[in-house]
Write a protein that holds these residues in place. Sequence first.
Motif, PDB file in Angstrom:
ATOM      1  N   GLU A 190      31.057  -3.050   2.749  1.00 52.83           N
ATOM      2  CA  GLU A 190      30.047  -2.418   1.939  1.00 52.83           C
ATOM      3  C   GLU A 190      28.887  -2.213   2.641  1.00 52.83           C
ATOM      4  N   ASN A 191      28.076  -1.210   2.476  1.00 50.80           N
ATOM      5  CA  ASN A 191      26.727  -1.105   3.262  1.00 50.80           C
ATOM      6  C   ASN A 191      26.856  -0.911   4.522  1.00 50.80           C
ATOM      7  N   VAL A 192      27.966  -0.361   5.184  1.00 47.58           N
ATOM      8  CA  VAL A 192      27.981  -0.013   6.766  1.00 47.58           C
ATOM      9  C   VAL A 192      27.821   1.402   6.559  1.00 47.58           C
ATOM     10  N   ASN A 193      27.364   2.034   7.912  1.00 51.72           N
ATOM     11  CA  ASN A 193      27.202   3.295   8.205  1.00 51.72           C
ATOM     12  C   ASN A 193      28.257   3.566   9.421  1.00 51.72           C
ATOM     13  N   TRP A 194      28.641   2.618  10.368  1.00 50.86           N
ATOM     14  CA  TRP A 194      29.524   3.075  11.239  1.00 50.86           C
ATOM     15  C   TRP A 194      30.217   1.705  11.565  1.00 50.86           C
ATOM     16  N   VAL A 195      31.608   1.804  11.985  1.00 52.85           N
ATOM     17  CA  VAL A 195      32.224   0.776  12.296  1.00 52.85           C
ATOM     18  C   VAL A 195      33.291   1.380  13.482  1.00 52.85           C
ATOM     19  N   GLY A 196      33.123   0.692  14.627  1.00 57.70           N
ATOM     20  CA  GLY A 196      33.968   1.155  15.875  1.00 57.70           C
ATOM     21  C   GLY A 196      33.951   0.444  17.027  1.00 57.70           C
ATOM     22  N   PHE A 197      34.642   0.934  17.962  1.00 60.79           N
ATOM     23  CA  PHE A 197      34.762   0.281  19.439  1.00 60.79           C
ATOM     24  C   PHE A 197      34.255   1.061  20.556  1.00 60.79           C
ATOM     25  N   TYR A 198      33.601   0.367  21.586  1.00 60.12           N
ATOM     26  CA  TYR A 198      33.317   0.964  22.921  1.00 60.12           C
ATOM     27  C   TYR A 198      34.206   0.266  23.784  1.00 60.12           C
TER      28      TYR A 198
ATOM     29  N   LEU B  89      33.489  -4.481  19.499  1.00 59.89           N
ATOM     30  CA  LEU B  89      33.345  -3.936  18.188  1.00 59.89           C
ATOM     31  C   LEU B  89      32.012  -4.092  17.719  1.00 59.89           C
ATOM     32  N   ASP B  90      31.715  -2.689  17.280  1.00 59.12           N
ATOM     33  CA  ASP B  90      30.120  -2.508  16.868  1.00 59.12           C
ATOM     34  C   ASP B  90      30.183  -1.869  15.510  1.00 59.12           C
ATOM     35  N   ILE B  91      29.360  -2.639  14.813  1.00 61.76           N
ATOM     36  CA  ILE B  91      29.290  -2.344  13.061  1.00 61.76           C
ATOM     37  C   ILE B  91      27.727  -2.238  12.708  1.00 61.76           C
ATOM     38  N   ASP B  92      27.323  -1.097  12.136  1.00 61.47           N
ATOM     39  CA  ASP B  92      26.086  -0.785  11.971  1.00 61.47           C
ATOM     40  C   ASP B  92      25.869  -0.767  10.284  1.00 61.47           C
ATOM     41  N   SER B  93      24.483  -0.932  10.103  1.00 61.22           N
ATOM     42  CA  SER B  93      24.250  -0.774   8.536  1.00 61.22           C
ATOM     43  C   SER B  93      22.806  -0.217   8.294  1.00 61.22           C
ATOM     44  N   PRO B  94      22.793   0.541   7.152  1.00 61.01           N
ATOM     45  CA  PRO B  94      21.658   1.037   6.947  1.00 61.01           C
ATOM     46  C   PRO B  94      20.614  -0.022   6.217  1.00 61.01           C
ATOM     47  N   ILE B  95      21.105  -0.995   6.119  1.00 58.33           N
ATOM     48  CA  ILE B  95      20.105  -2.391   5.370  1.00 58.33           C
ATOM     49  C   ILE B  95      19.966  -3.165   6.398  1.00 58.33           C
TER      50      ILE B  95
ATOM     51  N   MET C 281      29.434  -7.608  -3.123  1.00 65.42           N
ATOM     52  CA  MET C 281      29.259  -7.683  -1.730  1.00 65.42           C
ATOM     53  C   MET C 281      30.311  -6.621  -1.195  1.00 65.42           C
ATOM     54  N   PHE C 282      31.338  -6.552  -1.587  1.00 65.05           N
ATOM     55  CA  PHE C 282      32.454  -5.715  -0.832  1.00 65.05           C
ATOM     56  C   PHE C 282      32.931  -4.691  -1.798  1.00 65.05           C
ATOM     57  N   GLN C 283      33.298  -3.582  -1.733  1.00 63.18           N
ATOM     58  CA  GLN C 283      33.464  -2.476  -2.462  1.00 63.18           C
ATOM     59  C   GLN C 283      34.735  -2.336  -3.130  1.00 63.18           C
ATOM     60  N   HIS C 284      35.512  -3.052  -2.847  1.00 67.89           N
ATOM     61  CA  HIS C 284      37.054  -2.737  -3.529  1.00 67.89           C
ATOM     62  C   HIS C 284      37.319  -3.953  -4.192  1.00 67.89           C
ATOM     63  N   THR C 285      37.836  -3.868  -5.488  1.00 63.14           N
ATOM     64  CA  THR C 285      37.811  -4.789  -6.371  1.00 63.14           C
ATOM     65  C   THR C 285      39.137  -5.836  -6.227  1.00 63.14           C
ATOM     66  N   HIS C 286      40.071  -5.151  -5.500  1.00 68.88           N
ATOM     67  CA  HIS C 286      41.261  -6.048  -5.295  1.00 68.88           C
ATOM     68  C   HIS C 286      41.081  -6.883  -4.025  1.00 68.88           C
ATOM     69  N   TYR C 287      39.651  -7.248  -3.793  1.00 69.33           N
ATOM     70  CA  TYR C 287      39.376  -8.367  -2.823  1.00 69.33           C
ATOM     71  C   TYR C 287      38.772  -9.320  -3.745  1.00 69.33           C
TER      72      TYR C 287
END
Length: 164
Positions: free
Chosen positions: A48-56, A130-136, A1-7
């Motif tokens: 993983e599988n996000v295309n935008w993460v940020g704040f308004y 906090l706004d997080i978008d995904s292409p999925i 699910m998450f992209q980094h193996t150290h998690y």
Amino acid sequence: MFQHTHYNGSKEEQYSLLNKQLDALLTGETDFISHLANASALLNQFLENVNWVGFYLLKEDKLILGPFQGLPACVQIPVGRGVCGSAVKENKTMLVADVHQFPGHIACDAASRSEIVIPLKRAGEIIGVLDIDSPIVDRFCQTDRLSLEKFVQTLEKHLEIAES
């Protein structure tokens, strides 16, 4: 699910580690914008599988683009419009499985299919989201919602003492 193996561990354990990382990253720092920039970068690296993460950030009756990771985005969103504006108006997390089915969705990035938006508060008042978008489609589950709400609570604790 998450992209980094150290998690390692369950999804909940991974989010718990992320929250501890955010707390450590922000401890001792007092700049408001730096907090938001580092929080968005940390989430972008973690999720993983996000295309935008940020704040308004809320200014009068509009949300104004703040620190983010991703493609250029809409600069202004009226309160009550789209997923972000609805989260502010309703003062609650909005988890949308398919943004194309959300009435009044504002398509800043046509690739986005699902979205989660969490109100951000300072001294009990909404100051943004906090706004997080995904292409999925249907990318975010209830574990994501609860864990990201805890992430925002950790961020809010640091924003209370941050200088605007």
